[in-house]
Design an enzyme around this catalytic site. Structure first.
Site, PDB file in Angstrom:
ATOM      1  N   ASP A 124       0.866  -1.185   0.000  1.00  0.00           N
ATOM      2  CA  ASP A 124       0.000   0.000   0.000  1.00  0.00           C
ATOM      3  C   ASP A 124       0.897   1.228   0.000  1.00  0.00           C
ATOM      4  OD1 ASP A 124       0.800  -0.785   2.673  1.00  0.00           O
ATOM      5  OD2 ASP A 124      -0.512   0.786   3.452  1.00  0.00           O
ATOM      6  N   GLU A 189      -0.027  -0.916   5.805  1.00  0.00           N
ATOM      7  CA  GLU A 189       1.096  -0.399   6.606  1.00  0.00           C
ATOM      8  C   GLU A 189       0.983   1.101   6.849  1.00  0.00           C
ATOM      9  OE1 GLU A 189       4.992   1.085   7.867  1.00  0.00           O
ATOM     10  OE2 GLU A 189       3.902   1.681   6.079  1.00  0.00           O
TER      11      GLU A 189
HETATM   12 MN    MN Z   1       6.916   1.857   4.459  1.00  0.00          MN
HETATM   13 MN    MN Z   2       5.452   4.845   4.499  1.00  0.00          MN
END
Ligand code: MN
Ligand code: MN
Length: 511
Positions: A124, A189
């Site tokens: 992501d 993340e």
């Molecule tokens: Mn990262």
């Molecule tokens: Mn990042």
């Protein structure tokens, strides 16, 4: 003349060893293949960057899932056994629920004689719009002067692909993979890895049971040219100090001079935390800081770090310390205390002769091994209550630890650090800087805490890669050399791991 002779010996030595050492020969083949196929690797990165897998905007969630599926296809092409794991739902601030993207768990090889390396990465990205000031369309990978610009190029699609490229090179050349390899790839993340911790706990006895080493490649070097390995991060304990007076704000003309003002109490409390040399004044706070050993001190000497340039980049005139060593030590392995703001205070331009009735000060402590969060919390509360009681104020004080994240530190004598150093020396022709990060990277700590395995951060991006910024990039050379260094690492860790096992078995026979 001596020079010529030694040169001949050197050349002969290198040539000779590559013929007699099968590992070197394999490595040369791998490196050659990676060089020859670099345009294909760059093309692959362009395809990945083209997917707007922004995990922060719920309307783009389908794109994140699409990206996860694309990564799963690449892993299946390596011959890996790939599963997509549901991690539940995310509740948005407006109350709406949306699904989290699945997390990829992939494994390739189950040879008990080989070490098992698990690579963590995320696919992501942070949001990006051309209107934010990008010079090139953020989701079109664009090469300018050897740099590949695009959202996710370095954070973290480039490094994830470098790992996949490295493994695919073994496969393409029909060379037996020297390790068992596992991949954990997530798509949340940038949104605090929601759902990941639960999955790690669930999989700890399964997916992670055979893992020997965990590698994360989600940060950067300290400079643009010199590689680095990261072995520690600081934690973060965030506090609020609330001082409450009466029910309502008051007028300084009407009561100024006859009451205990909450803001004065708060300023005094905040001012009692740290002195002008940066020393934290809370009693006992340094007690559990790991003592600095001579060996550790020596790690700082060779680190390439330009104080002047750093000063210019952040726009300050003077640091609290004068030498590179002192600055890095205080940034990485000693705690710091920063004051962030005051809620409820009058902050707009102009004059308002108000006495706020309730104010909340915010500060945080970047704590280091082996400071325990619970101890820090007690020390902070006790100290602030003592300072407050000396003021004999009738106001109400409430100190709260709002958030606590622990620090992480790895054992740099672990075989995987040794293997990574060797691989770096081969590919980049220099020793890496052994660095820490002054900020908090919860993922390394999360892996260490749950799995108890050796964790290493092995970056391939440069300090100027501009993660999260409008000019995010990875250089072609870092991407391609990164692919080589990961391939070489797999060979080195397999060799070191084998040697260790042999030593262990010899010891067993002897005893
Ligand atoms: Mn990262
Ligand atoms: Mn990042």
């Amino acid at each position: 003349m001596t020079f010529h002779i030694s040169l001949i010996i050197l050349l002969f030595g290198v040539g000779h060893s590559s013929f007699s050492n099968p590992m070197l020969l394999v490595e040369q083949q791998l490196f050659q293949y990676i060089d020859d196929h670099q345009d294909e690797f760059v093309q692959k990165l362009a395809e990945w960057v083209a997917v707007e897998s922004d995990s922060l905007q719920p309307r783009l969630r389908a794109k994140v899932t699409e990206m996860i599926k694309t990564a799963a296809v690449s892993l299946r092409c390596l011959g890996a056994d790939v599963t997509l794991n549901d991690t539940g739902i995310q509740q948005l601030p407006d109350g709406q629920n949306i699904s989290l993207p699945p997390v990829i768990l992939a494994k390739l090889g189950e040879d008990p004689l080989k070490p098992t390396v698990c690579f963590y990465g995320h696919v992501d990205v942070m949001p990006a719009k051309i209107q934010d000031g990008w010079k090139t369309p953020p989701f079109t990978l664009t090469e300018i002067d050897g740099n590949l610009y695009g959202r996710g190029a370095t954070d973290n699609k480039g490094p994830v692909l470098a790992w996949i490229n490295a493994v695919s090179t073994f496969k393409a050349l029909n060379i037996d993979l020297p390790v068992n390899i596992k991949f954990l790839i997530e798509g949340m993340e940038e949104a605090q890895s929601i759902g990941l911790e639960g999955l790690l706990e669930k999989e700890n006895q399964r997916f992670f049971s055979s893992v020997d080493y965990i590698v994360i490649s989600d940060n950067t070097w300290l400079t643009t040219k010199k590689p680095a390995l990261t072995y520690g991060t600081r934690g973060n304990a965030c506090f609020s100090i609330e001082v409450e007076g009466g029910e309502k704000d008051l007028h300084s003309g009407g009561v100024g001079g006859i009451i205990h003002e909450p803001m004065s109490d708060l300023i005094a409390l905040l001012d009692s935390l740290v002195n002008s040399s940066g020393h934290i004044l809370i009693p006992g706070i340094y007690d559990d800081v790991a003592p600095l050993t001579e060996e550790e001190k020596q790690l700082y000497e060779p680190i390439e770090f330009d104080l002047k340039e750093y000063k210019t980049n952040i726009g300050v005139k003077k640091f609290l310390y004068d030498t590179k060593e002192e600055i890095l030590l205080h940034l990485w392995r000693f705690p710091s205390l920063s004051i962030h703001g005051i809620e409820g205070a009058f902050y707009e331009p102009g004059i308002k002769t108000v006495i706020p009735s309730r104010v909340t000060g915010k500060f945080s402590i970047r704590q280091v091994p082996h400071m325990a969060l619970s101890t820090v919390e007690c020390q902070v509360k006790k100290y602030l209550e003592d300072v407050f009681s000396e003021r004999k104020s009738p106001n109400k004080l409430t100190v709260t630890m709002q958030m606590g994240a622990s620090p992480w530190v790895a054992n740099i004598r672990d075989p995987q650090f040794e293997a990574a150093k060797k691989a770096i020396k081969k590919v980049f022709k220099q020793d890496p800087d052994m660095i820490r990060d002054g900020a908090t990277i919860p993922i390394a700590r999360m892996f260490q805490k749950i799995t108890k395995k050796s964790v290493m951060m092995f970056p391939i991006g440069a300090v100027d890669d501009g993660e999260h910024s409008q000019k995010e990039k990875i250089s072609r050379s870092n991407y391609i050399n990164g692919t080589k260094v990961f391939a070489s690492f797999l060979l080195e860790i397999s060799k070191l791991h084998g040697e260790l096992k042999l030593e262990a078995s010899k010891l067993k026979i002897e005893t």
